[in-house]
Scaffold this motif. Structure first.
Motif, mmCIF file in Angstrom:
data_model
loop_
_atom_site.group_PDB
_atom_site.id
_atom_site.type_symbol
_atom_site.label_atom_id
_atom_site.label_comp_id
_atom_site.label_asym_id
_atom_site.label_seq_id
_atom_site.Cartn_x
_atom_site.Cartn_y
_atom_site.Cartn_z
ATOM 1 N N GLN A 162 19.630 -25.283 18.155
ATOM 2 C CA GLN A 162 20.284 -25.192 16.444
ATOM 3 C C GLN A 162 19.877 -26.855 15.738
ATOM 4 N N LYS A 163 20.405 -27.548 16.945
ATOM 5 C CA LYS A 163 19.838 -29.314 16.086
ATOM 6 C C LYS A 163 18.461 -29.562 15.952
ATOM 7 N N LEU A 164 17.384 -29.440 16.876
ATOM 8 C CA LEU A 164 16.213 -29.195 17.277
ATOM 9 C C LEU A 164 15.433 -28.325 15.926
ATOM 10 N N GLU A 165 15.860 -27.322 15.775
ATOM 11 C CA GLU A 165 15.593 -26.418 14.600
ATOM 12 C C GLU A 165 15.642 -27.189 13.242
ATOM 13 N N GLU A 166 16.652 -27.430 13.417
ATOM 14 C CA GLU A 166 17.217 -28.448 11.752
ATOM 15 C C GLU A 166 15.761 -29.718 12.168
ATOM 16 N N LYS A 167 15.019 -29.816 12.669
ATOM 17 C CA LYS A 167 14.363 -31.326 12.633
ATOM 18 C C LYS A 167 12.902 -30.938 12.578
ATOM 19 N N ASN A 168 13.285 -29.387 12.397
ATOM 20 C CA ASN A 168 11.728 -28.238 11.585
ATOM 21 C C ASN A 168 11.085 -28.135 13.548
#
Length: 779
Positions: free
Chosen positions: A60-66
């Motif tokens: 999720q943290k990676l996806e928050e960075k697009n």
């Protein structure tokens, strides 16, 4: 058009994308979208499990960075494909352009290469923290994720295998530019340095062979060898109780071997090798400058790029502040000292082993070992030393990492420098402590009959009457041959076997046909997106390769720098060391290339403009080589005693012309011990003083002592004075020659300076044109 396998589809598409003439798959087909990284985690069925929650939290943290994350389940593993957004790379290029040191590299202009994408994503993955404050490294230690790796590019990998990573290319050049584009500048500079080092070993090896042949030419005619072989002198027992008196002529072969490496040519060779080390480094700096200038990284700063990556990862980041703690520095200094004392203690343990092993083997049942107990003890000590090196290498690495954690540096580049210095220091002491003892202490602190120096009741070792240099040669030859041969075998065999085992145990995936790249492998935007089976097959092929990390390249550098130390520091005792290094390096280049391209996961490409702190380490080794070789010739070898005898005590010094000038030299270096002396009788039992059925009333030993009271003679002090005078003269002359060589060879070629001048001028003109265009647009 249909394909037998998805691999053929990939290869054909790669050929089309890289400009090869081939039949198009689909008209106007977009470029294949590549994943930058792959994370592997164990599959957890229970969603409430802590590992599963941490996995989801990190993703999720990676996806928050697009960042795009593609999940594929396979057996008991979960594979996460990582693809960073293009906006991230645009920000990186812009920050490079406005930076101080990185604004003229190739990444500023043109498209972002896959190597650059991997480097950026690697940094972001390690700087991503979940809500608990844990980063990827900590999650991997706790088993949340199993491993991570970047993917090999099949087309480029195939080209490198064909043109570089093959045994048939042993004597061909290296495609350094292609290696740079694929593995990054750091790996390319390693191979550039290794190739340059190997090339310059050719004249050093040739000169070493000439010195060896010079000794071989007088193998049977040298008067010193004849004196030993024809001698009737009876020598004192080498050890207590079990050793008997022996004939000096029994060591005829040993004397011949000693002359091969302890002759007049050794002095000139040692001086030449000290100057060679300086010329090698100065010419390397010029060679490096040409390539880093061509690669547009001449002024590159790793710390500045790390700061840029921090901003790309988090625009609101705060820099790591520089800090210094006298308490931490003092603690590190104390721990380093303790570690060095431990290593030196291990060297003392090896000395004790040889001291104990020699008399024990002299009591053995095998006649050969009994007759050559001292030589066998030295060889066994060298083998034990090699085993100690292998064990201490792992201990030294762990200690160095812990010391770097205590220092708390503000960047990875600074941590890498500190780790390199500590690790090399520990390894140097591990490798050379025993050699320094053999070179400078063996046979000089053992005492004399009636007053021997003992360790736990055991007598210290003695040098052979022909000199101590052969013991140093045996020690170096065994360690160098074992280290180079066994290390290379394990370096190749271990990853090859691991790769074979993993591939055989893994289940084969079902292959799909020509649907790939037509319907199944196209996403909703029309871009090429390989199907899950094609992705997984590619990911698994990389997953089954041998693991690589930040130490992979460091280990290769350390191995070669240690070899450079062997080649220069004690080269006076082993003139064939450059030849062995040359032969090893010819194979080492291809072995490392095959490992990196075929057997190991892809290394994270690192951009740099130098080999880093290794340059300073090599310069320090060059200075130490001058000191060590001066001491080896002046103290360890018999060059000075022979010189003094020739001009002061020999037949020629007394005006005699009927005999050779060195006639009687061996006898002159021996002193006599009489059995009638009470002190001598305490060291030697009556059973030891028997030879051929006769009782011996006196025996000889190597030293300059009076037969009456065993005090040192005037000849000893004269020889000692000349030894020190020679060491001082040798070192001053060689150091002056090194300075002249360093001054004579400038670090940067004139062509490089002119090219950089033109590049800077062109860049300033381009900036001015852009400013004018922007003004005209505003108007």
């Amino acid at each position: 058009m249909f394909f037998k396998t998805a691999e053929e589809s990939f290869e054909l598409l790669d050929r089309q994308r890289d400009g090869y003439s081939t039949e198009p798959l689909v008209p106007s087909l977009p470029t294949q979208r590549i994943y930058d990284y792959v994370l592997v985690a164990p599959r957890v069925e229970d969603d409430t499990d802590q590992k599963a929650q941490r996995q989801r939290g990190f993703i999720q943290k990676l996806e928050e960075k697009n960042i795009t994350v593609k999940r594929i389940d396979h057996e008991d593993k979960v594979f996460f494909g990582i693809r960073a957004p293009n906006e991230m790379f645009k920000n990186y290029k812009y920050l490079l352009k406005v930076s101080d040191s990185c604004n003229w590299c190739g990444d500023v202009r043109g498209s972002v290469t896959q190597a650059t994408r991997i480097r950026i994503v690697h940094f972001i993955l390690h700087q991503t923290f979940i809500n608990t404050g844990e980063n990827l490294e900590e999650l991997m230690k706790k088993g949340v994720f199993e491993t991570m790796f970047c993917l090999h590019e099949r087309k480029t990998q195939k080209d490198l295998r064909k043109n570089w990573a093959r045994w048939s290319g042993l004597f061909t050049g290296q495609p350094v530019d292609e290696v740079k584009s694929y593995f990054g500048e750091k790996v390319a500079l390693y191979y550039l340095w290794l190739g340059w080092y190997t090339k310059l070993l050719v004249p050093a090896a040739a000169l070493g062979v000439v010195v060896f042949l010079y000794g071989l030419a007088f193998f049977n005619t040298n008067p010193l060898i004849k004196e030993v072989c024809q001698s009737s002198i009876i020598m004192c027992p080498r050890c207590d109780k079990s050793c008997l008196v022996w004939q000096l002529s029994d060591t005829c072969t040993y004397a011949k071997v000693s002359h091969l490496f302890d002759n007049e040519g050794t002095v000139a060779f040692a001086m030449c090798m000290a100057i060679w080390a300086t010329l090698f480094l100065e010419l390397w700096k010029r060679h490096r400058a040409r390539h880093v200038s061509k690669w547009k990284v001449y002024d590159w700063c790793e710390e500045e790029e790390e700061l840029i990556l921090e901003i790309v990862n988090d625009p609101n980041c705060t820099p790591k502040q520089f800090s210094h703690s006298y308490l931490r520095s003092t603690l590190v200094l104390i721990l380093v000292t303790v570690m060095l004392m431990l290593i030196i203690g291990l060297a003392h343990a090896l000395v004790v082993f040889r001291v104990v092993a020699a008399p024990l083997m002299s009591e053995g049942s095998w006649e050969f070992i009994r007759d050559h107990a001292n030589t066998v003890a030295v060889m066994l000590g060298a083998v034990l030393h090699y085993v100690t090196i292998q064990i201490m290498t792992r201990v030294n690495r762990w200690v160095s990492l812990k010391l770097c954690d205590i220092e708390k540096t503000n960047s990875f580049a600074a941590t890498e420098r500190n780790f390199t210095v500590k690790m090399f220091t520990f390894q140097f002491f591990t490798l050379f402590s025993s050699l320094f003892y053999v070179a400078f202490f063996l046979g000089r602190i053992n005492g004399h009959p009636g007053n021997y120096v003992r360790i736990a009741g055991w007598r210290l070792e003695e040098c052979h009457p022909s000199g101590c240099l052969t013991d140093l040669f045996i020690q170096m030859a065994v360690i160098m041959l074992l280290k180079q041969t066994l290390n290379n075998i394990f370096e190749f065999i271990v990853p090859w076997l691991k790769s074979c085992v993993k591939r055989k145990t893994a289940k084969k995936l079902e292959r799909k046909c020509g649907h790939c790249y037509r319907k199944t492998c196209r996403d909703e935007h029309g871009s090429i997106e390989p199907c899950d089976v094609c992705k997984l097959r590619h990911w698994l092929s990389n997953y089954h390769l041998a693991h690589t990390d930040a130490f992979s390249l460091f280990n290769e550098f350390l191995e070669m720098v240690v070899q450079f130390s062997f080649t220069t520091i004690f080269v006076a005792a082993f003139p064939l060391a450059p030849l062995l290094a040359l032969i090893n390096n010819i194979f080492e280049i291809r072995l490392d290339a095959i490992k990196m391209v075929r057997l190991e996961r892809r290394l994270v490409p690192r951009k740099t403009n130098d080999i880093g702190v290794w340059t300073k380490v090599l310069e320090a080794i060059g200075v130490l080589a001058v000191i060590a070789n001066g001491l080896v010739i002046g103290v360890s070898s018999d060059f000075i005693p022979r010189l003094v005898y020739h001009y002061r005590y020999g037949p020629c010094a007394n005006g005699s012309t009927s005999t050779h000038c060195m006639q009687g030299y061996i006898n002159d270096t021996l002193s006599t011990a009489f059995v009638r002396d009470q002190a001598v009788r305490t060291d030697f039992t009556p059973n030891q003083m028997i030879t051929d059925g006769f009782n011996v009333t006196q025996c000889s030993y190597r030293d300059y002592r009076s037969a009456a009271d065993y005090t040192l003679t005037s000849q000893f002090w004269l020889v000692l004075a000349v030894r020190f005078a020679f060491v001082i003269l040798f070192e001053h002359v060689v150091v002056v020659c090194k300075f002249i060589a360093a001054w004579f060879v400038p670090n940067n070629p004139i062509q490089v300076k002119n090219d950089r001048l033109h590049d800077k001028l062109a860049r300033l003109k381009e900036e001015l044109r852009e400013m004018k265009r922007s003004k005209s647009t505003d108007v």
